[in-house]
Design an enzyme around this catalytic site. Structure first.
Site, PDB file in Angstrom:
ATOM      1  NE  ARG A 106      -6.252  59.351 115.665  1.00 23.26           N
ATOM      2  CZ  ARG A 106      -7.206  59.229 114.727  1.00 23.26           C
ATOM      3  NH1 ARG A 106      -7.188  58.224 113.896  1.00 23.26           N
ATOM      4  NH2 ARG A 106      -8.165  60.119 114.631  1.00 23.26           N
ATOM      5  CE1 TYR A 107     -10.502  57.943 118.887  1.00 22.18           C
ATOM      6  CE2 TYR A 107      -9.323  56.098 117.915  1.00 22.18           C
ATOM      7  CZ  TYR A 107     -10.114  57.216 117.777  1.00 22.18           C
ATOM      8  OH  TYR A 107     -10.500  57.616 116.526  1.00 22.18           O
ATOM      9  NE  ARG A 110     -11.399  52.788 119.701  1.00 21.80           N
ATOM     10  CZ  ARG A 110     -11.982  53.840 120.285  1.00 21.80           C
ATOM     11  NH1 ARG A 110     -12.001  53.942 121.605  1.00 21.80           N
ATOM     12  NH2 ARG A 110     -12.518  54.788 119.558  1.00 21.80           N
ATOM     13  CB  CYS A 119      -0.711  46.434 101.003  1.00 20.39           C
ATOM     14  SG  CYS A 119      -0.747  47.533 102.424  1.00 20.39           S
ATOM     15  CB  CYS A 123      -5.937  50.944  98.348  1.00 20.62           C
ATOM     16  SG  CYS A 123      -6.138  49.261  98.962  1.00 20.62           S
ATOM     17  CB  CYS A 126      -3.550  53.763 101.032  1.00 18.25           C
ATOM     18  SG  CYS A 126      -2.900  53.246 102.631  1.00 18.25           S
ATOM     19  NE  ARG A 128      -2.369  53.806 109.431  1.00 19.65           N
ATOM     20  CZ  ARG A 128      -3.335  52.951 109.792  1.00 19.65           C
ATOM     21  NH1 ARG A 128      -3.417  51.777 109.236  1.00 19.65           N
ATOM     22  NH2 ARG A 128      -4.186  53.279 110.739  1.00 19.65           N
ATOM     23  CG  ASP A 287      -8.650  59.921 106.440  1.00 15.70           C
ATOM     24  OD1 ASP A 287      -9.628  60.408 107.014  1.00 15.70           O
ATOM     25  OD2 ASP A 287      -8.197  58.778 106.699  1.00 15.70           O
ATOM     26  CG  ASP A 324     -10.394  58.875 111.702  1.00 11.63           C
ATOM     27  OD1 ASP A 324     -10.724  59.226 112.846  1.00 11.63           O
ATOM     28  OD2 ASP A 324      -9.678  57.873 111.466  1.00 11.63           O
ATOM     29  CE  LYS A 331     -13.249  55.257 113.250  1.00 10.59           C
ATOM     30  NZ  LYS A 331     -12.325  55.215 114.423  1.00 10.59           N
TER      31      LYS A 331
END
Ligand code: SF4
Length: 339
Positions: A106-107, A110, A119, A123, A126, A128, A287, A324, A331
């Site tokens: 996305r950048y 990086r 996982c 969570c 989450c 994702r 999110d 985000d 961000k």
């Protein structure tokens, strides 16, 4: 055997913790307080969003409290299904920014490399959750090599963030090879690992694993503690092992309704992180992902809480409160003009 009260050496063995995760509604019956409707609800939610909880993380719960902040983060909740037909799976447009399988870019400088979709604990907040539908997958060597080749062919990429899923569920040999291959690319200056393991299965951070990670310094480790009760002696020991190996540890908390959306809890979280030399780096606004709407805190309320903390908490303890945004926008700092 009572899995949550196992005092044998198995408790400290991460493989035992992983193997014995609570994964079926009947494993949770003791937390239902005799309410069979609740067990049915968990079963329904698990059909769309599976769950898994390490005995260690489950032991942090107060079993008598339905609003316990640890419980809220790991037990299925019928509210997850409220937007099942209307919510967005991928509001940050990660899939649109995936030039090769597993690599999100996305950048310009990086990228994120997804080492696994597994996982230790799923969570409930989450961002994702869309990957959970794929089931537990073991990725091939070709999958990892595709990401390495993409980074090698793109000299603008100076930083690679290895995440998931939880990348610390990969065998040490795979991590060693993957991190080593990325680090061997001349323009890759820095590696980062994103993992929630210190909070949910800290016994995974052992000398063997740290021995692999420290070979590839400068390597930065970002974790996610959302509540001060997650910072146990075991979690502190895990962070200390990383820190004493020269690996800086930062925390990316998520602001979650019912878990940490009050200034006192946040203050104690930030203090506790600092006491353990973990940098409070970001506090994320949750999110707008499908299945997590019940965790979202009004942004204005979040800004007001940070405003209250600002004069009372040392600057070293205060993370940036951020949102985000989709795609390349990244961000956005959320800060009132009065600060
Ligand atoms: S460990 Fe990370 S990727 Fe896995 S469920 Fe939790 S937040 Fe999501």
């Amino acid at each position: 055997m009572d899995l949550l009260n196992n005092s044998s050496s198995e408790w400290l063995d991460w493989r035992w913790q992983y193997r014995n995760r609570l994964r079926r509604p009947e494993h949770l019956a003791g937390l239902a307080g005799g309410n069979s409707n609740l067990v049915d609800e968990w079963r329904r939610v698990a059909q769309s969003y599976p769950f898994a909880i390490t005995p260690y993380y489950a032991s942090l719960m107060d079993p008598t409290d339905r609003d316990d902040p640890i419980r809220l983060q790991c037990l299925p909740d019928i509210r997850e299904l409220a937007d099942i037909h209307t919510g967005q799976d991928d509001p940050l447009e990660e899939d649109r920014h995936t030039p090769v399988p597993g690599l999100i870019r996305r950048y310009p400088d990086r990228c994120l490399a997804l080492g696994t979709n597994r996982c230790a604990v799923y969570c409930r907040h989450c961002n994702r959750k869309r990957f959970w539908k794929q089931g537990s997958r073991r990725f091939s060597r070709a999958y990892f090599q595709g990401m390495i080749d993409h980074v090698a062919q793109n000299p603008a990429l100076r930083e690679v963030i290895v995440s998931g899923g939880d990348p610390l569920l990969l065998p040490e040999a795979t991590l060693d090879w993957f991190l080593g291959s990325m680090k061997a690319i001349p323009h890759v200056e820095v590696l980062r690992v994103g993992s929630r393991i210190p909070a949910v299965m800290p016994m995974r951070i052992n000398k063997k694993l740290v021995g692999v990670l420290k070979k590839y310094r400068p390597l930065w480790f970002n974790t996610q503690f959302n509540h001060p009760r997650e910072i146990t002696p075991e979690a502190a020991r895990a962070c200390d092992l990383l820190l004493t190996a020269g690996i800086p540890v930062s925390n990316q908390a998520v602001l979650l309704k019912g878990v940490n959306d009050d200034p006192e809890t946040l203050r104690e979280l930030f203090y506790s992180l600092q006491r353990n030399s973990v940098r409070p780096y970001y506090l994320f606004s949750c999110d707008p992902v499908k299945g997590v709407d019940h965790f979202r805190v009004d942004i204005r309320k979040g800004m007001e809480m940070m405003e209250q903390l600002w004069p009372r908490v040392s600057g070293l303890c205060l993370p940036r409160f951020v949102l985000d945004a989709p795609g390349e926008r990244g961000k956005i700092t959320l800060q009132s003009f009065s600060l």
